[in-house]
Design a protein around this motif. Structure first.
Motif, PDB file in Angstrom:
ATOM      1  N   THR A 107      29.542  72.664 -31.615  1.00 24.01           N
ATOM      2  CA  THR A 107      29.810  71.415 -30.910  1.00 24.01           C
ATOM      3  C   THR A 107      31.300  71.344 -30.654  1.00 24.01           C
ATOM      4  OG1 THR A 107      30.049  70.183 -32.990  1.00 24.01           O
ATOM      5  CG2 THR A 107      27.884  70.085 -31.918  1.00 24.01           C
ATOM      6  N   SER A 108      31.693  70.498 -29.732  1.00 28.62           N
ATOM      7  CA  SER A 108      33.119  70.314 -29.455  1.00 28.62           C
ATOM      8  C   SER A 108      33.741  69.378 -30.487  1.00 28.62           C
ATOM      9  CB  SER A 108      33.316  69.721 -28.062  1.00 28.62           C
ATOM     10  OG  SER A 108      34.669  69.350 -27.873  1.00 28.62           O
ATOM     11  N   PRO A 109      34.780  69.808 -31.191  1.00 28.70           N
ATOM     12  CA  PRO A 109      35.453  68.879 -32.108  1.00 28.70           C
ATOM     13  C   PRO A 109      36.077  67.689 -31.388  1.00 28.70           C
ATOM     14  CG  PRO A 109      35.967  71.142 -32.683  1.00 28.70           C
ATOM     15  CD  PRO A 109      35.268  71.177 -31.349  1.00 28.70           C
ATOM     16  N   VAL A 110      36.600  67.909 -30.190  1.00 29.42           N
ATOM     17  CA  VAL A 110      37.253  66.824 -29.453  1.00 29.42           C
ATOM     18  C   VAL A 110      36.228  66.130 -28.564  1.00 29.42           C
ATOM     19  CG1 VAL A 110      39.459  68.023 -29.485  1.00 29.42           C
ATOM     20  CG2 VAL A 110      37.954  68.313 -27.526  1.00 29.42           C
ATOM     21  N   PRO A 175      30.720  70.437 -37.497  1.00 31.33           N
ATOM     22  CA  PRO A 175      30.914  69.212 -38.279  1.00 31.33           C
ATOM     23  C   PRO A 175      31.421  68.030 -37.452  1.00 31.33           C
ATOM     24  CG  PRO A 175      32.756  70.682 -38.629  1.00 31.33           C
ATOM     25  CD  PRO A 175      31.775  71.430 -37.751  1.00 31.33           C
ATOM     26  N   PHE A 176      31.968  68.288 -36.255  1.00 27.51           N
ATOM     27  CA  PHE A 176      32.589  67.225 -35.465  1.00 27.51           C
ATOM     28  C   PHE A 176      31.767  66.925 -34.213  1.00 27.51           C
ATOM     29  CE2 PHE A 176      36.140  69.388 -37.654  1.00 27.51           C
ATOM     30  CZ  PHE A 176      36.635  68.315 -38.386  1.00 27.51           C
ATOM     31  N   TRP A 177      31.801  65.645 -33.821  1.00 26.17           N
ATOM     32  CA  TRP A 177      31.089  65.203 -32.621  1.00 26.17           C
ATOM     33  C   TRP A 177      31.826  64.002 -32.058  1.00 26.17           C
ATOM     34  CZ3 TRP A 177      27.351  67.081 -29.566  1.00 26.17           C
ATOM     35  CH2 TRP A 177      26.645  66.217 -28.727  1.00 26.17           C
ATOM     36  N   ARG A 178      32.181  64.096 -30.787  1.00 29.04           N
ATOM     37  CA  ARG A 178      32.884  63.017 -30.106  1.00 29.04           C
ATOM     38  C   ARG A 178      34.163  62.600 -30.836  1.00 29.04           C
ATOM     39  NH1 ARG A 178      27.969  59.063 -27.926  1.00 29.04           N
ATOM     40  NH2 ARG A 178      27.270  60.487 -26.280  1.00 29.04           N
ATOM     41  N   GLY A 179      34.865  63.590 -31.370  1.00 29.34           N
ATOM     42  CA  GLY A 179      36.167  63.329 -31.951  1.00 29.34           C
ATOM     43  C   GLY A 179      36.164  62.809 -33.369  1.00 29.34           C
ATOM     44  N   SER A 189      22.302  70.783 -35.099  1.00 22.60           N
ATOM     45  CA  SER A 189      20.877  70.775 -35.424  1.00 22.60           C
ATOM     46  C   SER A 189      20.288  69.376 -35.279  1.00 22.60           C
ATOM     47  CB  SER A 189      20.646  71.316 -36.841  1.00 22.60           C
ATOM     48  OG  SER A 189      21.303  70.527 -37.820  1.00 22.60           O
ATOM     49  N   GLN A 190      21.090  68.345 -35.512  1.00 22.41           N
ATOM     50  CA  GLN A 190      20.623  66.981 -35.301  1.00 22.41           C
ATOM     51  C   GLN A 190      20.456  66.684 -33.811  1.00 22.41           C
ATOM     52  OE1 GLN A 190      19.922  64.650 -37.830  1.00 22.41           O
ATOM     53  NE2 GLN A 190      20.031  66.517 -39.044  1.00 22.41           N
ATOM     54  N   VAL A 191      21.458  67.034 -33.031  1.00 22.96           N
ATOM     55  CA  VAL A 191      21.414  66.784 -31.593  1.00 22.96           C
ATOM     56  C   VAL A 191      20.272  67.571 -30.954  1.00 22.96           C
ATOM     57  CG1 VAL A 191      22.700  67.006 -29.437  1.00 22.96           C
ATOM     58  CG2 VAL A 191      23.881  66.301 -31.521  1.00 22.96           C
ATOM     59  N   TRP A 192      20.087  68.811 -31.381  1.00 24.66           N
ATOM     60  CA  TRP A 192      19.072  69.668 -30.784  1.00 24.66           C
ATOM     61  C   TRP A 192      17.673  69.085 -30.937  1.00 24.66           C
ATOM     62  CZ3 TRP A 192      18.913  73.085 -27.220  1.00 24.66           C
ATOM     63  CH2 TRP A 192      17.786  73.894 -27.068  1.00 24.66           C
ATOM     64  N   HIS A 193      17.420  68.430 -32.056  1.00 30.23           N
ATOM     65  CA  HIS A 193      16.069  67.923 -32.297  1.00 30.23           C
ATOM     66  C   HIS A 193      15.747  66.661 -31.503  1.00 30.23           C
ATOM     67  CE1 HIS A 193      16.073  70.817 -35.680  1.00 30.23           C
ATOM     68  NE2 HIS A 193      14.808  70.883 -35.350  1.00 30.23           N
ATOM     69  N   ARG A 194      16.646  66.250 -30.606  1.00 28.56           N
ATOM     70  CA  ARG A 194      16.285  65.209 -29.652  1.00 28.56           C
ATOM     71  C   ARG A 194      15.301  65.720 -28.607  1.00 28.56           C
ATOM     72  NH1 ARG A 194      22.272  62.764 -28.095  1.00 28.56           N
ATOM     73  NH2 ARG A 194      22.975  62.254 -30.203  1.00 28.56           N
ATOM     74  N   TRP A 195      15.319  67.027 -28.349  1.00 30.82           N
ATOM     75  CA  TRP A 195      14.384  67.581 -27.367  1.00 30.82           C
ATOM     76  C   TRP A 195      12.955  67.445 -27.879  1.00 30.82           C
ATOM     77  CZ3 TRP A 195      16.320  68.446 -22.762  1.00 30.82           C
ATOM     78  CH2 TRP A 195      17.650  68.850 -22.617  1.00 30.82           C
TER      79      TRP A 195
END
Length: 391
Positions: A107-110, A175-179, A189-195
């Motif tokens: 994921t993007s840290p920033v 470990p980072f999401w949206r800064g 893995s959390q974001v992926w399971h939205r699919w």
């Protein structure tokens, strides 16, 4: 000897560490050298209408801030290592030609506004799935291992499923999401399971049962095509392989090699167990989902759900038990020492998530985390990258 191939998704970033939508431009550069697959080719391949050309190993992804690479079919882990280094280097060279770099970050840290890649299939994805598709900017690693046929493949899926959360833990690199720090090691893995089709399965009675489930998933008209059958592990629709899909993209090539070795060991061990008539390990999909959640939460820094007991156990012990369970297969493939050393290195120095947090703690700067990741992605050691980020 079972063959193995690895696909990695990479972030495209600028010199300051911010993701930039230059993936398509970089692919255009790669295509001129016969190394890149354009969006139209990729659309056809994802629909199962065509296969990726052997000479094209850089591919588009859902977001323009990404590139995907794929190794050729490999017989040894030394080949996997060489090919990953080569194709990471080619991806970085293509990105550099348009003023960017690549970073193996899940994921993007920033904070970043994802930009969709142009193309008919990607447009349909964005229209059908709304915020799930608009918001996602994640990079995973998929490992393919050859199987004789779909019957063997399904027998393998039935037996490796309980170990897949451990692979998420050992590759945790988001470990980072949206800064901000998410308090997860693998937030990807959390974001992926939205699919809607993502996650674990129960065991199958055979290949026909597996394909019946895929047909039932497609019949709901919820997913677009077989390319969106996002099971944690699946029979590849394009290749004679089992494809394991639970890992974050690994920051270090060495960790991706360890992952590939363990997946090949799992597949070979499962096939042997099936031929010997050994029972399929029992774990309900609901418990497997919990195990996957816990692996994403703590990576290798806490307890994992042990696949053979369904109870918490220290991550180091679970990883050691995984290695022990596949050791004969590792030895027969010549992978035992490479994997054992790789696991020990992981436990000693930590995952990509651990490195990201360490750099952030030292610098207080998330763009420094990205710059350090660019260095490590391209072969510099962690200590040198951290010094470069702080200086």
């Amino acid at each position: 000897m079972r063959t193995v191939g690895v696909e990695e998704e990479l972030l495209v970033v600028d010199a300051t560490g911010n993701p930039v939508p230059k993936g398509p431009e970089a692919l255009a550069v790669a295509a001129r050298d016969g190394e890149g697959e354009d969006v139209e080719q990729h659309d056809r391949a994802e629909r199962g209408a065509a296969q990726t050309p052997e000479t094209a190993h850089l591919m588009p992804e859902l977001k323009a801030q990404q590139l995907e690479l794929g190794t050729p079919v490999c017989s040894t882990l030394d080949e996997v290592r060489r090919e990953l280094r080569h194709w990471r280097g080619r991806a970085d060279a293509a990105a550099s030609a348009v003023g960017a770099r690549v970073a193996a970050l899940a994921t993007s840290p920033v904070a970043v506004e994802p930009v969709p890649t142009e193309g008919e299939r990607y447009e349909r994805l964005n229209e059908a799935f709304g915020l799930t598709a608009w918001d996602v900017l994640t990079c995973g690693c998929h490992v393919h291992v050859s199987v004789e046929d779909d019957e063997e493949g399904v027998a393998v899926l039935n037996r490796i499923r309980v170990w897949l959360p451990v692979l998420t833990a050992m590759t945790a690199n988001s470990p980072f999401w949206r800064g901000r720090d998410t308090a997860y090691s693998s937030f990807r893995s959390q974001v992926w399971h939205r699919w809607p089709s993502a996650g674990p399965n129960g065991p199958f009675t055979g290949a026909a049962d597996y394909h019946r489930l895929v047909d039932e998933v497609l019949a709901t008209e919820t997913v677009l095509d077989t390319g969106m059958v996002y099971f944690d592990a699946r029979i590849s629709a394009k290749w004679p392989t089992v494809e394991v899909r639970t890992a974050d993209v690994a920051l270090r090539v060495e960790d991706a090699v360890t992952l590939a070795g363990l997946v090949r060991g799992l597949v070979e061990t499962a096939a042997r167990d099936a031929r010997a008539g050994r029972a399929v390990p029992e774990m309900r999909p609901e418990v497997l989902r919990l195990a996957g959640w816990r692996a994403g939460r703590s990576g290798l820094t806490g307890d994992l759900v042990h696949p053979l007991t369904g109870r918490p156990a220290p991550a180091a012990d679970v990883l050691a038990d995984l290695v022990d369970s596949v050791r004969p297969a590792l030895a027969d493939a010549g992978d035992e020492q490479t994997v054992a050393d790789g696991v020990q290195n992981l436990l000693r120095r930590g995952t990509g998530a651990d490195l990201q947090r360490r750099v952030h703690q030292e610098t207080g700067d998330l763009t420094a985390v990205v710059r350090a990741a660019v260095a490590v992605t391209n072969g510099e050691d962690a200590a040198r990258a951290t010094v470069g980020a702080t200086g």
